[in-house]
Design a protein around this motif. Structure first.
Motif, PDB file in Angstrom:
ATOM      1  N   ILE A  20       0.829  -1.207   0.000  1.00 47.86           N
ATOM      2  CA  ILE A  20       0.000   0.000   0.000  1.00 47.86           C
ATOM      3  C   ILE A  20       0.863   1.255   0.000  1.00 47.86           C
ATOM      4  O   ILE A  20       0.556   2.244  -0.673  1.00 47.86           O
ATOM      5  CB  ILE A  20      -0.936  -0.051   1.237  1.00 47.86           C
ATOM      6  N   ALA A  21       1.963   1.197   0.723  1.00 44.96           N
ATOM      7  CA  ALA A  21       2.858   2.363   0.764  1.00 44.96           C
ATOM      8  C   ALA A  21       3.481   2.608  -0.617  1.00 44.96           C
ATOM      9  O   ALA A  21       3.656   3.759  -1.034  1.00 44.96           O
ATOM     10  CB  ALA A  21       3.942   2.143   1.817  1.00 44.96           C
ATOM     11  N   ARG A  22       3.790   1.522  -1.337  1.00 42.98           N
ATOM     12  CA  ARG A  22       4.399   1.666  -2.683  1.00 42.98           C
ATOM     13  C   ARG A  22       3.385   2.115  -3.713  1.00 42.98           C
ATOM     14  O   ARG A  22       3.723   2.854  -4.639  1.00 42.98           O
ATOM     15  CB  ARG A  22       4.975   0.308  -3.136  1.00 42.98           C
ATOM     16  N   LEU A  23       2.148   1.617  -3.602  1.00 40.99           N
ATOM     17  CA  LEU A  23       1.132   1.879  -4.626  1.00 40.99           C
ATOM     18  C   LEU A  23      -0.141   2.409  -3.966  1.00 40.99           C
ATOM     19  O   LEU A  23      -1.132   1.694  -3.813  1.00 40.99           O
ATOM     20  CB  LEU A  23       0.828   0.593  -5.407  1.00 40.99           C
ATOM     21  N   PRO A  24      -0.122   3.669  -3.586  1.00 42.09           N
ATOM     22  CA  PRO A  24      -1.243   4.197  -2.785  1.00 42.09           C
ATOM     23  C   PRO A  24      -2.574   4.228  -3.525  1.00 42.09           C
ATOM     24  O   PRO A  24      -3.623   4.343  -2.887  1.00 42.09           O
ATOM     25  CB  PRO A  24      -0.782   5.615  -2.414  1.00 42.09           C
ATOM     26  N   ASP A  25      -2.560   4.115  -4.861  1.00 43.29           N
ATOM     27  CA  ASP A  25      -3.836   4.152  -5.599  1.00 43.29           C
ATOM     28  C   ASP A  25      -4.338   2.778  -6.010  1.00 43.29           C
ATOM     29  O   ASP A  25      -5.416   2.662  -6.608  1.00 43.29           O
ATOM     30  CB  ASP A  25      -3.690   5.020  -6.862  1.00 43.29           C
ATOM     31  N   LEU A  26      -3.572   1.718  -5.747  1.00 43.76           N
ATOM     32  CA  LEU A  26      -3.980   0.375  -6.178  1.00 43.76           C
ATOM     33  C   LEU A  26      -5.211  -0.072  -5.389  1.00 43.76           C
ATOM     34  O   LEU A  26      -5.186  -0.122  -4.152  1.00 43.76           O
ATOM     35  CB  LEU A  26      -2.833  -0.618  -5.955  1.00 43.76           C
ATOM     36  N   LYS A  27      -6.287  -0.406  -6.120  1.00 41.73           N
ATOM     37  CA  LYS A  27      -7.484  -0.928  -5.440  1.00 41.73           C
ATOM     38  C   LYS A  27      -7.202  -2.352  -4.975  1.00 41.73           C
ATOM     39  O   LYS A  27      -6.669  -3.160  -5.751  1.00 41.73           O
ATOM     40  CB  LYS A  27      -8.675  -0.957  -6.407  1.00 41.73           C
ATOM     41  N   ILE A  28      -7.581  -2.658  -3.746  1.00 44.23           N
ATOM     42  CA  ILE A  28      -7.294  -3.981  -3.175  1.00 44.23           C
ATOM     43  C   ILE A  28      -8.557  -4.531  -2.503  1.00 44.23           C
ATOM     44  O   ILE A  28      -9.274  -3.795  -1.813  1.00 44.23           O
ATOM     45  CB  ILE A  28      -6.154  -3.893  -2.130  1.00 44.23           C
ATOM     46  N   VAL A  29      -8.806  -5.829  -2.720  1.00 40.88           N
ATOM     47  CA  VAL A  29      -9.816  -6.514  -1.912  1.00 40.88           C
ATOM     48  C   VAL A  29      -9.095  -7.549  -1.047  1.00 40.88           C
ATOM     49  O   VAL A  29      -8.396  -8.431  -1.565  1.00 40.88           O
ATOM     50  CB  VAL A  29     -10.891  -7.214  -2.765  1.00 40.88           C
ATOM     51  N   PHE A  30      -9.248  -7.396   0.248  1.00 36.04           N
ATOM     52  CA  PHE A  30      -8.705  -8.368   1.197  1.00 36.04           C
ATOM     53  C   PHE A  30      -9.723  -9.508   1.228  1.00 36.04           C
ATOM     54  O   PHE A  30     -10.778  -9.402   1.843  1.00 36.04           O
ATOM     55  CB  PHE A  30      -8.568  -7.721   2.580  1.00 36.04           C
ATOM     56  N   GLU A  31      -9.412 -10.607   0.508  1.00 35.13           N
ATOM     57  CA  GLU A  31     -10.396 -11.675   0.353  1.00 35.13           C
ATOM     58  C   GLU A  31     -10.545 -12.492   1.645  1.00 35.13           C
ATOM     59  O   GLU A  31      -9.589 -12.665   2.397  1.00 35.13           O
ATOM     60  CB  GLU A  31      -9.989 -12.594  -0.803  1.00 35.13           C
ATOM     61  N   HIS A  32     -11.742 -12.998   1.834  1.00 32.98           N
ATOM     62  CA  HIS A  32     -12.076 -13.867   2.970  1.00 32.98           C
ATOM     63  C   HIS A  32     -11.335 -13.469   4.256  1.00 32.98           C
ATOM     64  O   HIS A  32     -10.556 -14.244   4.804  1.00 32.98           O
ATOM     65  CB  HIS A  32     -11.857 -15.354   2.657  1.00 32.98           C
ATOM     66  N   ALA A  33     -11.614 -12.242   4.712  1.00 32.35           N
ATOM     67  CA  ALA A  33     -11.015 -11.788   5.978  1.00 32.35           C
ATOM     68  C   ALA A  33     -11.461 -12.724   7.102  1.00 32.35           C
ATOM     69  O   ALA A  33     -12.632 -13.131   7.154  1.00 32.35           O
ATOM     70  CB  ALA A  33     -11.468 -10.365   6.276  1.00 32.35           C
ATOM     71  N   THR A  34     -10.531 -13.076   7.982  1.00 34.16           N
ATOM     72  CA  THR A  34     -10.885 -14.036   9.045  1.00 34.16           C
ATOM     73  C   THR A  34     -10.532 -13.546  10.450  1.00 34.16           C
ATOM     74  O   THR A  34     -10.782 -14.277  11.416  1.00 34.16           O
ATOM     75  CB  THR A  34     -10.187 -15.401   8.844  1.00 34.16           C
ATOM     76  N   THR A  35      -9.922 -12.387  10.563  1.00 35.06           N
ATOM     77  CA  THR A  35      -9.458 -11.958  11.894  1.00 35.06           C
ATOM     78  C   THR A  35      -9.914 -10.527  12.204  1.00 35.06           C
ATOM     79  O   THR A  35     -10.174  -9.723  11.313  1.00 35.06           O
ATOM     80  CB  THR A  35      -7.911 -11.954  11.972  1.00 35.06           C
ATOM     81  N   ARG A  36      -9.924 -10.243  13.503  1.00 31.24           N
ATOM     82  CA  ARG A  36     -10.174  -8.860  13.934  1.00 31.24           C
ATOM     83  C   ARG A  36      -9.085  -7.947  13.368  1.00 31.24           C
ATOM     84  O   ARG A  36      -9.356  -6.801  12.984  1.00 31.24           O
ATOM     85  CB  ARG A  36     -10.178  -8.789  15.472  1.00 31.24           C
ATOM     86  N   ASP A  37      -7.857  -8.469  13.276  1.00 32.35           N
ATOM     87  CA  ASP A  37      -6.757  -7.651  12.739  1.00 32.35           C
ATOM     88  C   ASP A  37      -7.081  -7.186  11.319  1.00 32.35           C
ATOM     89  O   ASP A  37      -6.852  -6.043  10.956  1.00 32.35           O
ATOM     90  CB  ASP A  37      -5.463  -8.482  12.723  1.00 32.35           C
TER      91      ASP A  37
END
Ligand code: DOR
Ligand code: ZN
Length: 349
Positions: free
Chosen positions: A164-181
Motif C-alpha cells: 500500500i505504501a508503494r502503490l497508494p492508488d492500487l485498489k485492493i480486496v482483502f479476500e475472505h477476511a478471518t481476523t479482527r486484525d
C-alpha cells in the motif's frame, strides 16, 4: 415483532470457485440460482494466467448456465512472478476480466504457481493501479515458521502495508477476511481497500473444526479462527460499512478428497449462500444491513451498476441435502442434512 420477510436487490458473489469441465454442471446452476454476478477465481489446474485462457474459461461457464439464466461470470487473472504489464492491459481491454488474484505461492489449493515475491510483479501492479483494476489478495504468508493462526496478521504487517505504501492508488480486496486484525486494518485504512467475508467464517469458529473430533468439511483456508475473531467479522459485516461485502469463497471438493489423511481446504456454500448470510444478519438483529452487504457495496467498489431485480427471503425452515452430485462423485455441502431457517421466496423478473 420478529421480521419474517426481507426484499433486497439481487445479490452478487464477489469471490467464487466454480472449477471446470463437468464440475460446472453443479457449480454454475447453484450460483446462478440467486446471484446475478460472481467474481470467478482463477486457481484451476493449470491456473488462468492469460487473457486467452480467461476468455475460454468464461465461455465454458456461460455454456453451463441453465436456460434463461442471466448469470454473469466476472473473470480474473492469476498473478504469477511472470505476469507482464502487457498481459494486464490485454485483460483490461477484453472487458471481461475485472481483477487479478494474488496467491502467495503455496498458500492454498492450486497456488503453487503463485507469487514468490511481489517485487517480481512491480510492472504488472503499477499498470493495474493506473487502470483501476483491483488486486484480490489471499492474505496469508506461507513462511513455515509462522503459525497457521497468525498468517493473516503477519501478511498485513509484512506484505500488505508495504504494498500500500508503494502503490497508494492500487485498489485492493482483502479476500475472505478471518481476523479482527484484518477487519480493523481495512476499516481504518484510508487506502482504496475493501474486504469480502464468507458465510463459513461468519457462522463457524475453530471449535467447529476441532471439538469432538476433526470435522474435515469445516476445513478451509484461511483456517477458522477463535470465536472473538468470528465476532469481529459479524460486527464488520453487519455494520453497514461499505468496505465489507459478500464473497462466499464457495470451494467444492469431492467428499473423498476432504475425508482423507491430508484433506483439501474448501467449504461448498453455493447451494445455500444467501440463505446462510440471512441467518447471520437475523441473529445479529441486523437484517436491515443485508442489502448493502449483499447487493450494493461490492458493485460500488468495482464500479459496476447495482442490480435491479428483487429477491425476497422468508423466515422458513428447509433441510439441506446430505450430499450433492459433483462430477459423478458425492460432495458434502455446508450444513449437510441440517436445517437452515431462511429461504428464498421469490426472485422478480
Ligand atoms: O478453503 C479454501 N479453498 N481456500 C482457498 O483459498 C482456496 C479454496 C479452493 O480453491 O479450494
Ligand atoms: Zn477462494
Amino acid at each position: 415483532m420478529t421480521i419474517q420477510n426481507i426484499t433486497l436487490p439481487q445479490p452478487d458473489d464477489w469471490h467464487l470457485h466454480l472449477r471446470d469441465d463437468s464440475a460446472l454442471n453443479t457449480t454454475v446452476p447453484d450460483s446462478a440460482r440467486y446471484f446475478k454476478r460472481a467474481i470467478i477465481m482463477p486457481n484451476l489446474q493449470p491456473p488462468v494466467t492469460t487473457t486467452e485462457q480467461a476468455l475460454a474459461y468464461r465461455q465454458r461457464i456461460l455454456q453451463a448456465r441453465p436456460v434463461g439464466s442471466y448469470f454473469q461470470p466476472l473473470m480474473t487473472l492469476y498473478l504469477t512472478d511472470n505476469t507482464s504489464e502487457d498481459e494486464i492491459q490485454r485483460a483490461y481491454d477484453s472487458q471481461h476480466i475485472y481483477a487479478v488474484k494474488l496467491y502467495p505461492a503455496g498458500a492454498t489449493t492450486n497456488s503453487a504457481a503463485g507469487v514468490t515475491d511481489l517485487t517480481h510483479c512491480t510492472e504488472a501492479l503499477a499498470r493495474m493501479s493506473q487502470l483501476g483494476m483491483p488486486l484480490l489478495v489471499h492474505g496469508e504468508v506461507t513462511d513455515p515458521k509462522i503459525d497457521i493462526f497468525d498468517r493473516e496478521k503477519v501478511f498485513i504487517d509484512q506484505i500488505l502495508q508495504p504494498l500500500i505504501a508503494r502503490l497508494p492508488d492500487l485498489k485492493i480486496v482483502f479476500e475472505h477476511a478471518t481476523t479482527r486484525d484484518a477487519v480493523d486494518f481495512v476499516r481504518e485504512s484510508s487506502h482504496p481497500i475493501a474486504a469480502t467475508i464468507t458465510p463459513h467464517h461468519l457462522l463457524l469458529n475453530r471449535n467447529d473444526l476441532l471439538v469432538g473430533g476433526i470435522h474435515p468439511h469445516h476445513y478451509c483456508l484461511p483456517v477458522l479462527k477463535r470465536n472473538t475473531h468470528q465476532q469481529a467479522l459479524i460486527e464488520a459485516a453487519t455494520s453497514g460499512d461499505p468496505k465489507f461485502f459478500l464473497g462466499t469463497d464457495s470451494a467444492p471438493h469431492a467428499q473423498h478428497s476432504k475425508e482423507s489423511g491430508c484433506g483439501c481446504a474448501g467449504i461448498y456454500s453455493s447451494h445455500a449462500a444467501i440463505e446462510l448470510y440471512a441467518e447471520v444478519f437475523d441473529a445479529a438483529g441486523a437484517l436491515d444491513k443485508l442489502t448493502g452487504f449483499a447487493s450494493h457495496f461490492g458493485a460500488d467498489f468495482y464500479g459496476l451498476p447495482r442490480n435491479t431485480r428483487q429477491l425476497t427471503l422468508s423466515k422458513q425452515d428447509w433441510q439441506v441435502p446430505d450430499r450433492i452430485d459433483f462430477s459423478g462423485q458425492p460432495l458434502i455441502p455446508m450444513r449437510a442434512g441440517e436445517i437452515i431457517s431462511w429461504q428464498v421466496a421469490n426472485l422478480s423478473d
